[in-house]
Design an enzyme around this catalytic site. Structure first.
Site, PDB file in Angstrom:
ATOM      1  N   SER A 188      -3.496   0.295  14.781  1.00 36.84           N
ATOM      2  CA  SER A 188      -4.124   1.613  14.911  1.00 36.84           C
ATOM      3  C   SER A 188      -4.491   1.880  16.364  1.00 36.84           C
ATOM      4  O   SER A 188      -4.795   0.946  17.125  1.00 36.84           O
ATOM      5  CB  SER A 188      -5.406   1.663  14.074  1.00 36.84           C
ATOM      6  OG  SER A 188      -6.141   2.820  14.385  1.00 36.84           O
ATOM      7  N   TYR A 243     -13.251  -2.405  11.722  1.00 39.87           N
ATOM      8  CA  TYR A 243     -11.860  -1.976  11.526  1.00 39.87           C
ATOM      9  C   TYR A 243     -11.048  -2.244  12.796  1.00 39.87           C
ATOM     10  O   TYR A 243      -9.933  -2.780  12.747  1.00 39.87           O
ATOM     11  CB  TYR A 243     -11.864  -0.489  11.170  1.00 39.87           C
ATOM     12  CG  TYR A 243     -10.508   0.149  10.993  1.00 39.87           C
ATOM     13  CD1 TYR A 243      -9.736  -0.089   9.850  1.00 39.87           C
ATOM     14  CD2 TYR A 243      -9.993   1.028  11.957  1.00 39.87           C
ATOM     15  CE1 TYR A 243      -8.491   0.524   9.688  1.00 39.87           C
ATOM     16  CE2 TYR A 243      -8.763   1.640  11.793  1.00 39.87           C
ATOM     17  CZ  TYR A 243      -8.013   1.386  10.659  1.00 39.87           C
ATOM     18  OH  TYR A 243      -6.792   1.991  10.490  1.00 39.87           O
ATOM     19  N   ARG A 292       0.584   5.770  -1.689  1.00 39.47           N
ATOM     20  CA  ARG A 292       0.121   7.038  -1.098  1.00 39.47           C
ATOM     21  C   ARG A 292       0.148   6.944   0.431  1.00 39.47           C
ATOM     22  O   ARG A 292       0.421   5.882   1.008  1.00 39.47           O
ATOM     23  CB  ARG A 292      -1.300   7.353  -1.575  1.00 39.47           C
ATOM     24  CG  ARG A 292      -2.343   6.407  -1.000  1.00 39.47           C
ATOM     25  CD  ARG A 292      -3.754   6.792  -1.420  1.00 39.47           C
ATOM     26  NE  ARG A 292      -4.731   6.178  -0.571  1.00 39.47           N
ATOM     27  CZ  ARG A 292      -5.907   5.710  -0.979  1.00 39.47           C
ATOM     28  NH1 ARG A 292      -6.245   5.795  -2.252  1.00 39.47           N
ATOM     29  NH2 ARG A 292      -6.755   5.176  -0.119  1.00 39.47           N
ATOM     30  N   GLY A 337       0.826  -1.210   0.000  1.00 39.40           N
ATOM     31  CA  GLY A 337       0.000   0.000   0.000  1.00 39.40           C
ATOM     32  C   GLY A 337       0.855   1.251   0.000  1.00 39.40           C
ATOM     33  O   GLY A 337       0.545   2.238   0.674  1.00 39.40           O
ATOM     34  N   ALA A 338       1.924   1.234  -0.806  1.00 40.53           N
ATOM     35  CA  ALA A 338       2.941   2.297  -0.708  1.00 40.53           C
ATOM     36  C   ALA A 338       2.779   3.399  -1.748  1.00 40.53           C
ATOM     37  O   ALA A 338       3.644   4.248  -1.878  1.00 40.53           O
ATOM     38  CB  ALA A 338       4.333   1.680  -0.803  1.00 40.53           C
ATOM     39  N   ASN A 374     -13.474   2.721  18.784  1.00 40.21           N
ATOM     40  CA  ASN A 374     -14.058   3.946  18.230  1.00 40.21           C
ATOM     41  C   ASN A 374     -15.449   3.622  17.707  1.00 40.21           C
ATOM     42  O   ASN A 374     -15.617   2.657  16.953  1.00 40.21           O
ATOM     43  CB  ASN A 374     -13.174   4.473  17.080  1.00 40.21           C
ATOM     44  CG  ASN A 374     -13.537   5.893  16.694  1.00 40.21           C
ATOM     45  OD1 ASN A 374     -14.090   6.641  17.494  1.00 40.21           O
ATOM     46  ND2 ASN A 374     -13.237   6.258  15.468  1.00 40.21           N
TER      47      ASN A 374
HETATM   48  P1  NAD Z   1      -4.624   5.286   2.731  1.00 41.22           P
HETATM   49  O1  NAD Z   1      -6.028   4.922   2.454  1.00 41.22           O
HETATM   50  O2  NAD Z   1      -4.097   6.589   2.249  1.00 41.22           O
HETATM   51  O3  NAD Z   1      -3.625   4.170   2.207  1.00 41.22           O
HETATM   52  C1  NAD Z   1      -3.903   2.803   2.321  1.00 41.22           C
HETATM   53  C2  NAD Z   1      -3.132   2.092   1.249  1.00 41.22           C
HETATM   54  O4  NAD Z   1      -3.465   0.705   1.282  1.00 41.22           O
HETATM   55  C3  NAD Z   1      -3.494   2.620  -0.148  1.00 41.22           C
HETATM   56  O5  NAD Z   1      -2.321   2.759  -0.911  1.00 41.22           O
HETATM   57  C4  NAD Z   1      -4.376   1.512  -0.696  1.00 41.22           C
HETATM   58  O6  NAD Z   1      -4.322   1.401  -2.100  1.00 41.22           O
HETATM   59  C5  NAD Z   1      -3.745   0.298  -0.023  1.00 41.22           C
HETATM   60  N1  NAD Z   1      -4.630  -0.854  -0.065  1.00 41.22           N
HETATM   61  C6  NAD Z   1      -5.951  -0.920   0.231  1.00 41.22           C
HETATM   62  N2  NAD Z   1      -6.413  -2.146  -0.014  1.00 41.22           N
HETATM   63  C7  NAD Z   1      -5.360  -2.872  -0.470  1.00 41.22           C
HETATM   64  C8  NAD Z   1      -5.181  -4.205  -0.884  1.00 41.22           C
HETATM   65  N3  NAD Z   1      -6.212  -5.071  -0.928  1.00 41.22           N
HETATM   66  N4  NAD Z   1      -3.948  -4.614  -1.269  1.00 41.22           N
HETATM   67  C9  NAD Z   1      -2.904  -3.769  -1.236  1.00 41.22           C
HETATM   68  N5  NAD Z   1      -2.999  -2.486  -0.893  1.00 41.22           N
HETATM   69  C10 NAD Z   1      -4.226  -2.051  -0.493  1.00 41.22           C
HETATM   70  O7  NAD Z   1      -4.473   5.166   4.290  1.00 41.22           O
HETATM   71  P2  NAD Z   1      -3.258   5.448   5.287  1.00 41.22           P
HETATM   72  O8  NAD Z   1      -3.785   6.395   6.284  1.00 41.22           O
HETATM   73  O9  NAD Z   1      -2.021   5.752   4.562  1.00 41.22           O
HETATM   74  O10 NAD Z   1      -3.152   4.021   5.998  1.00 41.22           O
HETATM   75  C11 NAD Z   1      -1.996   3.201   5.983  1.00 41.22           C
HETATM   76  C12 NAD Z   1      -2.103   2.198   7.117  1.00 41.22           C
HETATM   77  O11 NAD Z   1      -2.101   2.910   8.365  1.00 41.22           O
HETATM   78  C13 NAD Z   1      -3.387   1.376   7.089  1.00 41.22           C
HETATM   79  O12 NAD Z   1      -3.118   0.055   7.495  1.00 41.22           O
HETATM   80  C14 NAD Z   1      -4.267   2.079   8.099  1.00 41.22           C
HETATM   81  O13 NAD Z   1      -5.224   1.222   8.632  1.00 41.22           O
HETATM   82  C15 NAD Z   1      -3.233   2.519   9.122  1.00 41.22           C
HETATM   83  N6  NAD Z   1      -3.655   3.636   9.966  1.00 41.22           N
HETATM   84  C16 NAD Z   1      -3.978   4.867   9.453  1.00 41.22           C
HETATM   85  C17 NAD Z   1      -4.370   5.883  10.320  1.00 41.22           C
HETATM   86  C18 NAD Z   1      -4.738   7.260   9.859  1.00 41.22           C
HETATM   87  O14 NAD Z   1      -5.180   8.079  10.690  1.00 41.22           O
HETATM   88  N7  NAD Z   1      -4.573   7.622   8.603  1.00 41.22           N
HETATM   89  C19 NAD Z   1      -4.428   5.645  11.694  1.00 41.22           C
HETATM   90  C20 NAD Z   1      -4.086   4.383  12.178  1.00 41.22           C
HETATM   91  C21 NAD Z   1      -3.697   3.381  11.313  1.00 41.22           C
END
Ligand code: NAD
Length: 248
Positions: A143, A156, A16, A13-14, A150
């Site tokens: 998370s 989630y 973005r 998921g790199a 939440n």
């Molecule tokens: P984001 O939605 O910007 O990025 C998530 C990434 O995962 C995207 O690139 C997406 O294409 C990819 N993805 C989704 N489904 C996929 C799949 N089936 N196979 C491969 N890639 C897939 O979100 P983010 O905020 O960058 O989140 C990154 C990680 O951090 C996630 O695991 C999220 O749960 C965790 N997280 C985020 C937050 C926050 O506040 N943003 C907080 C806690 C945890």
């Protein structure tokens, strides 16, 4: 400190958000980074181009983590081409927010398939080669919601809380082989995942954060870089909270 020269890293998921920031920092620390994307090929190519233009090493690969056969194939290919996989960062994740009363089975199944089974499939494939090498790092993205809960995110939260159990169990399974397994638990981070939370709700969230601001992807990436480094060699089974103090 935290030099990663000569290491081969895979970040899911790199293309973005947090994953992109992790890919950037690992490459800046000297690793060759496989930038895995599910569907956003153009964005992943941009990440790779920017890193290569800056003299870093990176390559893009398509990987939907919910497809375990594809996970195995991609990791086997990385090992074939580079001889090893040192750092596995299971970052890919998604959320379908709904009160449990309204949560559909198909949405819960999708979150489980990506956030939990997908992350476990990546770790399973990675430790096969790491066990032979008797070294390696696995980092999961959990998370604050997995620990704190939440409203509207029980599905989630279930996947993220489960990853903490996976982190602690796998750390015990592979510690004797020189592999560490840790998780980073971000709080509220400014990415596409949280972009729908605006206005009063966003201000209310900020008020709950002792450091007084929403986090950045770079805040999280720095913690991942530490856990990937030689300096973190004696840290395993740990959940590192990067949440500005909102849950301690
Ligand atoms: P984001 O939605 O910007 O990025 C998530 C990434 O995962 C995207 O690139 C997406 O294409 C990819 N993805 C989704 N489904 C996929 C799949 N089936 N196979 C491969 N890639 C897939 O979100 P983010 O905020 O960058 O989140 C990154 C990680 O951090 C996630 O695991 C999220 O749960 C965790 N997280 C985020 C937050 C926050 O506040 N943003 C907080 C806690 C945890």
């Amino acid at each position: 400190m935290f030099a990663l020269d000569g290491k081969i890293a895979l970040v899911t998921g790199a293309s973005r958000g947090i994953g992109r920031a992790i890919a950037q920092v690992l490459a800046e620390q000297g690793a060759r980074v496989v930038v895995a994307f599910a569907s956003q090929e153009a964005a992943a190519n941009e990440v790779v181009s920017a890193l290569c233009a800056a003299g870093k090493q990176a390559e893009a690969v398509q990987l939907d983590v919910s497809d375990s056969a594809r996970v195995d194939a991609v990791i086997a290919d990385v090992v074939k081409r580079h001889g090893k996989l040192d750092l596995m960062v299971a970052n890919a994740g998604m959320s379908v927010d709904a009160l449990l009363l309204r949560l559909k089975d198909e949405d819960l199944d999708r979150m489980l398939a990506v956030n939990l089974r997908g992350a476990m499939a990546c770790a399973r494939a990675a430790i096969k080669t790491m066990m032979r090498a008797r070294t390696g790092r696995v980092v999961f993205l959990t998370s604050v919601v997995g620990e704190m809960g939440n409203a509207g995110q029980s599905g989630y939260a279930a996947t993220k809380a489960a990853l903490i159990g996976v982190t602690r169990s796998l750390a015990r399974e592979v510690g004797s082989r020189g592999i560490t397994v840790n998780a980073v638990a971000p709080g509220f981070i400014d990415t596409d995942m949280t972009s729908s939370i605006q206005g009063d709700t966003r201000a209310a969230v900020e008020k709950q954060i002792p450091l007084g601001r929403i986090g950045t992807p770079a805040d999280v990436a720095a913690a991942v870089a530490f856990l990937c480094s030689d300096e973190a060699a004696y840290v395993t089974g740990h959940v590192l909270r990067v949440n500005g103090g909102m849950y301690t």
